[in-house]
Design a protein around this motif. Structure first.
Motif, mmCIF file in Angstrom:
data_model
loop_
_atom_site.group_PDB
_atom_site.id
_atom_site.type_symbol
_atom_site.label_atom_id
_atom_site.label_comp_id
_atom_site.label_asym_id
_atom_site.label_seq_id
_atom_site.Cartn_x
_atom_site.Cartn_y
_atom_site.Cartn_z
ATOM 1 N N ARG A 158 0.809 -1.227 0.000
ATOM 2 C CA ARG A 158 0.000 0.000 0.000
ATOM 3 C C ARG A 158 0.840 1.273 0.000
ATOM 4 N NH1 ARG A 158 -3.042 -3.220 3.930
ATOM 5 N NH2 ARG A 158 -5.046 -3.858 3.021
ATOM 6 N N ASP A 159 2.050 1.196 0.496
ATOM 7 C CA ASP A 159 2.873 2.402 0.665
ATOM 8 C C ASP A 159 4.280 2.119 0.148
ATOM 9 O OD1 ASP A 159 4.018 4.773 1.386
ATOM 10 O OD2 ASP A 159 3.903 4.446 3.551
ATOM 11 N N PRO A 160 4.502 2.233 -1.162
ATOM 12 C CA PRO A 160 5.795 1.867 -1.729
ATOM 13 C C PRO A 160 6.956 2.717 -1.219
ATOM 14 C CG PRO A 160 4.475 3.031 -3.357
ATOM 15 C CD PRO A 160 3.572 2.736 -2.192
ATOM 16 N N LEU A 161 6.666 3.910 -0.709
ATOM 17 C CA LEU A 161 7.737 4.810 -0.283
ATOM 18 C C LEU A 161 7.871 4.891 1.235
ATOM 19 C CD1 LEU A 161 7.250 7.687 -2.877
ATOM 20 C CD2 LEU A 161 8.795 5.716 -2.986
ATOM 21 N N GLY A 162 7.195 4.010 1.949
ATOM 22 C CA GLY A 162 7.277 4.046 3.406
ATOM 23 C C GLY A 162 8.692 3.831 3.922
ATOM 24 N N GLU A 163 9.398 2.851 3.360
ATOM 25 C CA GLU A 163 10.761 2.579 3.815
ATOM 26 C C GLU A 163 11.710 3.710 3.427
ATOM 27 O OE1 GLU A 163 12.039 -1.218 2.459
ATOM 28 O OE2 GLU A 163 10.529 -2.325 3.601
ATOM 29 N N VAL A 164 11.473 4.334 2.285
ATOM 30 C CA VAL A 164 12.312 5.470 1.888
ATOM 31 C C VAL A 164 12.084 6.638 2.847
ATOM 32 C CG1 VAL A 164 12.959 7.016 0.000
ATOM 33 C CG2 VAL A 164 12.117 4.708 -0.510
ATOM 34 N N GLU B 16 4.077 13.948 -1.510
ATOM 35 C CA GLU B 16 3.332 14.267 -2.737
ATOM 36 C C GLU B 16 3.113 13.011 -3.584
ATOM 37 O OE1 GLU B 16 3.925 17.023 -6.774
ATOM 38 O OE2 GLU B 16 5.451 17.022 -5.183
ATOM 39 N N LEU B 17 4.173 12.230 -3.776
ATOM 40 C CA LEU B 17 4.061 11.025 -4.594
ATOM 41 C C LEU B 17 3.172 9.975 -3.931
ATOM 42 C CD1 LEU B 17 7.753 10.692 -5.830
ATOM 43 C CD2 LEU B 17 5.742 11.255 -7.226
ATOM 44 N N THR B 18 3.232 9.878 -2.617
ATOM 45 C CA THR B 18 2.390 8.912 -1.906
ATOM 46 C C THR B 18 0.913 9.242 -2.095
ATOM 47 O OG1 THR B 18 4.120 8.498 -0.276
ATOM 48 C CG2 THR B 18 1.867 7.907 0.338
ATOM 49 N N GLU B 19 0.581 10.511 -2.055
ATOM 50 C CA GLU B 19 -0.806 10.918 -2.270
ATOM 51 C C GLU B 19 -1.259 10.576 -3.687
ATOM 52 O OE1 GLU B 19 -3.645 14.921 -1.936
ATOM 53 O OE2 GLU B 19 -1.540 14.983 -1.301
ATOM 54 N N LEU B 20 -0.378 10.812 -4.668
ATOM 55 C CA LEU B 20 -0.712 10.481 -6.050
ATOM 56 C C LEU B 20 -0.875 8.974 -6.228
ATOM 57 C CD1 LEU B 20 1.726 12.922 -7.879
ATOM 58 C CD2 LEU B 20 -0.771 13.084 -7.807
ATOM 59 N N TRP B 21 0.022 8.200 -5.605
ATOM 60 C CA TRP B 21 -0.046 6.734 -5.676
ATOM 61 C C TRP B 21 -1.376 6.234 -5.123
ATOM 62 C CZ3 TRP B 21 2.176 2.044 -6.920
ATOM 63 C CH2 TRP B 21 1.813 0.949 -6.156
ATOM 64 N N GLY C 84 3.106 7.624 -15.871
ATOM 65 C CA GLY C 84 4.071 8.676 -15.560
ATOM 66 C C GLY C 84 4.287 8.839 -14.066
ATOM 67 N N THR C 85 3.196 8.821 -13.317
ATOM 68 C CA THR C 85 3.315 8.937 -11.864
ATOM 69 C C THR C 85 4.039 7.738 -11.271
ATOM 70 O OG1 THR C 85 1.290 10.257 -11.702
ATOM 71 C CG2 THR C 85 2.013 9.116 -9.715
ATOM 72 N N LEU C 86 3.708 6.543 -11.754
ATOM 73 C CA LEU C 86 4.357 5.340 -11.242
ATOM 74 C C LEU C 86 5.862 5.376 -11.512
ATOM 75 C CD1 LEU C 86 4.097 2.635 -9.837
ATOM 76 C CD2 LEU C 86 3.507 1.612 -12.049
ATOM 77 N N MET C 87 6.265 5.904 -12.646
ATOM 78 C CA MET C 87 7.690 6.025 -12.951
ATOM 79 C C MET C 87 8.378 6.955 -11.942
ATOM 80 S SD MET C 87 10.059 4.942 -15.022
ATOM 81 C CE MET C 87 9.394 4.503 -16.636
ATOM 82 N N VAL D 242 7.367 7.476 -8.857
ATOM 83 C CA VAL D 242 7.410 6.734 -7.595
ATOM 84 C C VAL D 242 8.576 5.751 -7.608
ATOM 85 C CG1 VAL D 242 6.179 5.046 -6.157
ATOM 86 C CG2 VAL D 242 4.940 6.988 -7.140
ATOM 87 N N ARG D 243 8.751 5.060 -8.718
ATOM 88 C CA ARG D 243 9.856 4.091 -8.822
ATOM 89 C C ARG D 243 11.214 4.790 -8.735
ATOM 90 N NH1 ARG D 243 11.768 -0.712 -7.472
ATOM 91 N NH2 ARG D 243 13.749 -0.910 -8.522
ATOM 92 N N ASP D 244 11.342 5.958 -9.332
ATOM 93 C CA ASP D 244 12.565 6.753 -9.213
ATOM 94 C C ASP D 244 12.889 7.009 -7.743
ATOM 95 O OD1 ASP D 244 13.890 7.245 -11.597
ATOM 96 O OD2 ASP D 244 12.996 9.211 -11.932
ATOM 97 N N MET D 245 11.884 7.456 -6.997
ATOM 98 C CA MET D 245 12.111 7.767 -5.590
ATOM 99 C C MET D 245 12.437 6.498 -4.804
ATOM 100 S SD MET D 245 12.351 10.132 -3.300
ATOM 101 C CE MET D 245 11.625 11.564 -4.128
ATOM 102 N N TYR D 246 11.723 5.429 -5.081
ATOM 103 C CA TYR D 246 11.966 4.162 -4.388
ATOM 104 C C TYR D 246 13.425 3.717 -4.564
ATOM 105 C CZ TYR D 246 11.429 -0.779 -3.140
ATOM 106 O OH TYR D 246 11.574 -2.019 -2.567
ATOM 107 N N ALA D 247 13.979 3.963 -5.748
ATOM 108 C CA ALA D 247 15.301 3.443 -6.088
ATOM 109 C C ALA D 247 16.447 4.158 -5.375
ATOM 110 C CB ALA D 247 15.510 3.513 -7.601
ATOM 111 N N ILE D 248 16.169 5.239 -4.652
ATOM 112 C CA ILE D 248 17.254 5.855 -3.877
ATOM 113 C C ILE D 248 17.274 5.359 -2.438
ATOM 114 C CG2 ILE D 248 17.136 7.925 -5.330
ATOM 115 C CD1 ILE D 248 16.077 9.407 -2.846
#
Length: 299
Positions: A133-139, A163-168, A249-252, A254-260
């Protein structure tokens, strides 16, 4: 990896584990050290030493899913349950044992698309799995705990993650969730010596939107050197093209942010992660969607 503190600590843990279980550490090969330290022993057993803080709560489900997939003949790596009741804990490090898959040649994105199509058609296993549910929680957590990020970059990252979490949250939920591999990148597909492919590294297994497994290949063209032809072959073999999805586009992003995230966690002790974090973060702040990123130190 001489001089890498992560690798040096992992070697110490490996020797202790091998002593405990009557195995030989001499001749072991370090295959990878990032979110896990992964060793191959001379007896063809793979030892994975986890570094993530949630490893002990997460890995029992990973092992259970791997066993469940094996019962169904799905081409996934198999736990080496003959070694020990898994997972085991050694001085705070969580360790699992797996059967080594001898690799021969590099798999293709066409093969990756086919195996993910097969995975996503399986029922959700009767295992207590996390919901994705929250791909950026660990980041987000890594940013808050970081000792290397300047304050202004912590603020920028926190705001952008929110911002990205809200869009996701607003773009998921249209389809029934599926069993996700969680890190369905081409490097996690192995070609056996008999030509068949096997999917490895199930640490991110979860239940969630299939788009998360698909975006890795498209992101590979954006950041890691895959070609348009690679992506076209992947889409054709999977049976649908993520580029046609409204949230692409939004998912891309999110994936960018996840990858750091992994490099934020490791930057204080891994020189490569420190440099790669700077490279990736600089390009995100600039809004550069085409800057090349690296899995290992560029030649």
């Amino acid at each position: 990896m001489r001089g890498n503190p992560l690798a040096e600590r992992a070697w110490v843990t490996l020797r202790d584990i091998c002593d405990d279980y009557g195995m030989r550490a001499d001749g072991a090969e370090l295959l990878r050290v990032r979110s896990n330290a992964v060793f191959k022993l001379r007896n063809q057993i793979v030892v994975r030493i986890a570094t993530a803080p949630d490893a002990l709560t997460r890995l029992p489900a990973v092992l259970a899913v791997a066993r469940w997939l094996g019962e169904r003949g799905f081409p996934a790596v198999r736990p080496a349950d003959e070694i020990s009741k898994q997972p085991v804990v050694h001085e705070g490090r969580v360790v699992t044992f797996w059967h080594y898959v001898p690799a021969s040649g590099r798999p293709t994105t066409n093969e990756l698309g086919k195996i993910l199509r097969r995975l996503h058609r399986l029922p959700v296993p009767p295992v207590k799995l996390k919901r994705f549910r929250d791909p950026l929680g660990e980041v987000r957590d890594a940013v808050l705990r970081s000792e290397v990020l300047p304050a202004r970059r912590q603020v920028w990252l926190t705001d952008r993650i929110d911002e990205l979490t809200e869009l996701w949250t607003g773009m998921t939920g249209e389809e029934p969730p599926v069993l996700l591999h969680g890190d369905a990148w081409i490097d996690n597909l192995l070609r056996r010596s008999d030509g068949r492919v096997v999917l490895c590294d199930w640490d991110g297994v979860a239940v969630g939107p299939r788009q998360w497994d698909l975006i890795h290949t498209y992101h590979g063209q954006r950041r890691f050197g895959l070609t348009r032809g690679d992506v076209d072959a992947f889409a054709a073999s999977y049976g649908s093209d993520l580029r046609a999805w409204p949230g692409y586009g939004t998912l891309m992003e999110v994936r960018d942010m996840y990858a750091i995230g992994i490099h934020i966690r490791n930057a204080a002790s891994d020189p490569f992660s420190y440099r790669e974090l700077s490279r990736r973060l600089d390009s995100l702040i600039r809004g550069d969607g085409h800057a090349r990123w690296y899995m290992a130190e560029p030649a």
